[in-house]
Design a protein around this motif. Structure first.
Motif, PDB file in Angstrom:
ATOM      1  N   ASP A 173       0.835  -1.207   0.000  1.00 48.25           N
ATOM      2  CA  ASP A 173       0.000   0.000   0.000  1.00 48.25           C
ATOM      3  C   ASP A 173       0.867   1.254   0.000  1.00 48.25           C
ATOM      4  OD1 ASP A 173      -1.722   2.150   0.700  1.00 48.25           O
ATOM      5  OD2 ASP A 173      -2.982   0.860   1.897  1.00 48.25           O
ATOM      6  N   THR A 174       1.880   1.291   0.855  1.00 48.27           N
ATOM      7  CA  THR A 174       2.783   2.447   0.940  1.00 48.27           C
ATOM      8  C   THR A 174       3.542   2.655  -0.365  1.00 48.27           C
ATOM      9  OG1 THR A 174       3.029   2.134   3.321  1.00 48.27           O
ATOM     10  CG2 THR A 174       4.734   3.421   2.207  1.00 48.27           C
ATOM     11  N   ALA A 175       4.045   1.572  -0.961  1.00 51.38           N
ATOM     12  CA  ALA A 175       4.788   1.676  -2.222  1.00 51.38           C
ATOM     13  C   ALA A 175       3.885   2.163  -3.354  1.00 51.38           C
ATOM     14  CB  ALA A 175       5.404   0.331  -2.582  1.00 51.38           C
ATOM     15  N   LEU A 176       2.666   1.649  -3.428  1.00 52.46           N
ATOM     16  CA  LEU A 176       1.734   2.072  -4.476  1.00 52.46           C
ATOM     17  C   LEU A 176       1.412   3.554  -4.354  1.00 52.46           C
ATOM     18  CD1 LEU A 176      -0.745  -0.946  -4.355  1.00 52.46           C
ATOM     19  CD2 LEU A 176       0.931  -0.467  -6.154  1.00 52.46           C
ATOM     20  N   GLU A 177       1.166   3.989  -3.132  1.00 51.97           N
ATOM     21  CA  GLU A 177       0.835   5.396  -2.908  1.00 51.97           C
ATOM     22  C   GLU A 177       2.015   6.304  -3.263  1.00 51.97           C
ATOM     23  OE1 GLU A 177      -1.102   8.160   0.553  1.00 51.97           O
ATOM     24  OE2 GLU A 177      -1.285   5.997   0.704  1.00 51.97           O
ATOM     25  N   ALA A 178       3.226   5.898  -2.927  1.00 51.89           N
ATOM     26  CA  ALA A 178       4.409   6.692  -3.263  1.00 51.89           C
ATOM     27  C   ALA A 178       4.577   6.794  -4.778  1.00 51.89           C
ATOM     28  CB  ALA A 178       5.652   6.079  -2.625  1.00 51.89           C
ATOM     29  N   HIS A 179       4.342   5.696  -5.483  1.00 57.65           N
ATOM     30  CA  HIS A 179       4.507   5.717  -6.939  1.00 57.65           C
ATOM     31  C   HIS A 179       3.390   6.478  -7.642  1.00 57.65           C
ATOM     32  CE1 HIS A 179       7.561   2.311  -6.692  1.00 57.65           C
ATOM     33  NE2 HIS A 179       8.177   3.403  -7.080  1.00 57.65           N
ATOM     34  N   GLU A 180       2.249   6.671  -6.976  1.00 56.74           N
ATOM     35  CA  GLU A 180       1.211   7.519  -7.568  1.00 56.74           C
ATOM     36  C   GLU A 180       1.719   8.951  -7.745  1.00 56.74           C
ATOM     37  OE1 GLU A 180      -3.277   6.153  -6.908  1.00 56.74           O
ATOM     38  OE2 GLU A 180      -2.355   7.025  -5.119  1.00 56.74           O
ATOM     39  N   MET A 181       2.614   9.390  -6.895  1.00 60.64           N
ATOM     40  CA  MET A 181       3.170  10.739  -7.025  1.00 60.64           C
ATOM     41  C   MET A 181       4.055  10.874  -8.266  1.00 60.64           C
ATOM     42  SD  MET A 181       1.946  12.530  -4.756  1.00 60.64           S
ATOM     43  CE  MET A 181       0.578  11.865  -3.877  1.00 60.64           C
ATOM     44  N   LEU A 182       4.579   9.758  -8.750  1.00 66.70           N
ATOM     45  CA  LEU A 182       5.447   9.773  -9.934  1.00 66.70           C
ATOM     46  C   LEU A 182       4.716   9.448 -11.229  1.00 66.70           C
ATOM     47  CD1 LEU A 182       8.468   7.808  -8.437  1.00 66.70           C
ATOM     48  CD2 LEU A 182       8.338  10.270  -8.834  1.00 66.70           C
ATOM     49  N   PHE A 183       3.760   8.503 -11.174  1.00 68.60           N
ATOM     50  CA  PHE A 183       3.193   7.942 -12.398  1.00 68.60           C
ATOM     51  C   PHE A 183       1.711   8.208 -12.606  1.00 68.60           C
ATOM     52  CE2 PHE A 183       6.620   4.973 -11.020  1.00 68.60           C
ATOM     53  CZ  PHE A 183       7.544   5.329 -11.988  1.00 68.60           C
ATOM     54  N   GLY A 184       1.002   8.775 -11.634  1.00 68.56           N
ATOM     55  CA  GLY A 184      -0.436   8.997 -11.765  1.00 68.56           C
ATOM     56  C   GLY A 184      -1.208   8.044 -10.879  1.00 68.56           C
ATOM     57  N   THR A 185      -2.525   8.062 -11.009  1.00 71.57           N
ATOM     58  CA  THR A 185      -3.362   7.268 -10.119  1.00 71.57           C
ATOM     59  C   THR A 185      -3.323   5.784 -10.474  1.00 71.57           C
ATOM     60  OG1 THR A 185      -5.297   7.659 -11.499  1.00 71.57           O
ATOM     61  CG2 THR A 185      -4.968   9.143  -9.644  1.00 71.57           C
ATOM     62  N   LEU A 186      -3.477   4.965  -9.455  1.00 67.66           N
ATOM     63  CA  LEU A 186      -3.501   3.525  -9.623  1.00 67.66           C
ATOM     64  C   LEU A 186      -4.761   3.134 -10.385  1.00 67.66           C
ATOM     65  CD1 LEU A 186      -2.138   0.820  -8.848  1.00 67.66           C
ATOM     66  CD2 LEU A 186      -3.574   0.846  -6.796  1.00 67.66           C
ATOM     67  N   ALA A 187      -4.603   2.341 -11.452  1.00 71.12           N
ATOM     68  CA  ALA A 187      -5.730   1.956 -12.286  1.00 71.12           C
ATOM     69  C   ALA A 187      -6.015   0.461 -12.259  1.00 71.12           C
ATOM     70  CB  ALA A 187      -5.484   2.401 -13.730  1.00 71.12           C
ATOM     71  N   GLU A 188      -4.992  -0.371 -11.961  1.00 67.34           N
ATOM     72  CA  GLU A 188      -5.177  -1.817 -11.992  1.00 67.34           C
ATOM     73  C   GLU A 188      -4.107  -2.503 -11.151  1.00 67.34           C
ATOM     74  OE1 GLU A 188      -4.299  -3.720 -15.775  1.00 67.34           O
ATOM     75  OE2 GLU A 188      -5.871  -5.194 -15.416  1.00 67.34           O
ATOM     76  N   LEU A 189      -4.496  -3.604 -10.514  1.00 67.89           N
ATOM     77  CA  LEU A 189      -3.564  -4.470  -9.787  1.00 67.89           C
ATOM     78  C   LEU A 189      -3.794  -5.897 -10.253  1.00 67.89           C
ATOM     79  CD1 LEU A 189      -3.575  -3.491  -6.001  1.00 67.89           C
ATOM     80  CD2 LEU A 189      -1.684  -3.334  -7.591  1.00 67.89           C
ATOM     81  N   LYS A 190      -2.718  -6.586 -10.599  1.00 72.02           N
ATOM     82  CA  LYS A 190      -2.833  -7.993 -10.979  1.00 72.02           C
ATOM     83  C   LYS A 190      -1.556  -8.708 -10.588  1.00 72.02           C
ATOM     84  CE  LYS A 190      -1.299  -7.028 -15.669  1.00 72.02           C
ATOM     85  NZ  LYS A 190      -1.645  -7.041 -17.069  1.00 72.02           N
ATOM     86  N   VAL A 191      -1.607 -10.024 -10.575  1.00 76.05           N
ATOM     87  CA  VAL A 191      -0.447 -10.842 -10.224  1.00 76.05           C
ATOM     88  C   VAL A 191       0.122 -11.438 -11.501  1.00 76.05           C
ATOM     89  CG1 VAL A 191       0.295 -12.933  -9.021  1.00 76.05           C
ATOM     90  CG2 VAL A 191      -1.247 -11.325  -7.904  1.00 76.05           C
ATOM     91  N   LEU A 192       1.437 -11.371 -11.596  1.00 75.40           N
ATOM     92  CA  LEU A 192       2.163 -11.981 -12.704  1.00 75.40           C
ATOM     93  C   LEU A 192       3.319 -12.762 -12.095  1.00 75.40           C
ATOM     94  CD1 LEU A 192       2.481 -12.270 -15.772  1.00 75.40           C
ATOM     95  CD2 LEU A 192       3.870 -10.215 -15.730  1.00 75.40           C
ATOM     96  N   GLY A 193       3.184 -14.088 -12.056  1.00 74.95           N
ATOM     97  CA  GLY A 193       4.215 -14.924 -11.434  1.00 74.95           C
ATOM     98  C   GLY A 193       4.298 -14.643  -9.949  1.00 74.95           C
TER      99      GLY A 193
END
Length: 96
Positions: free
Chosen positions: A18-38
């Protein structure tokens, strides 16, 4: 509008993801999707809604259903994440 994807280790706890996603929103924009890959959680960010003005909250789904929205948070979408090595369904909220 550009989408950016980032990978996160599947060994993170729900709070650290959660903390990492929120921090990266400041760089890349709002979170639009979460999925698992491997063994990774892959997040897609949308820069057409940049920057996010409120915090994120991730909650595990209960029986495949997102916990109800409250006066404090709006449900954005459901996704999946790799938490402590286990794939789980999560609900993503935006706090008010």
């Amino acid at each position: 509008m550009a989408n950016t994807q980032r990978k996160y280790k599947g060994s993170l706890s729900l709070g650290k993801l959660d903390t990492a996603l929120e921090a990266h929103e400041m760089l890349f924009g709002t979170l639009a999707e979460l999925k698992v890959l491997g063994t990774f959680t892959v997040a897609t960010y949308d820069d057409s809604h940049y920057p996010a003005l409120q915090s994120l909250a991730l909650l595990p789904t209960i029986g495949g259903e997102a916990p109800p929205s409250t006066d404090e948070a709006d449900h954005m979408f459901n996704g999946e994440a790799r938490i402590l090595g286990i794939t789980m369904d999560v609900a993503v909220y935006r706090t008010k």
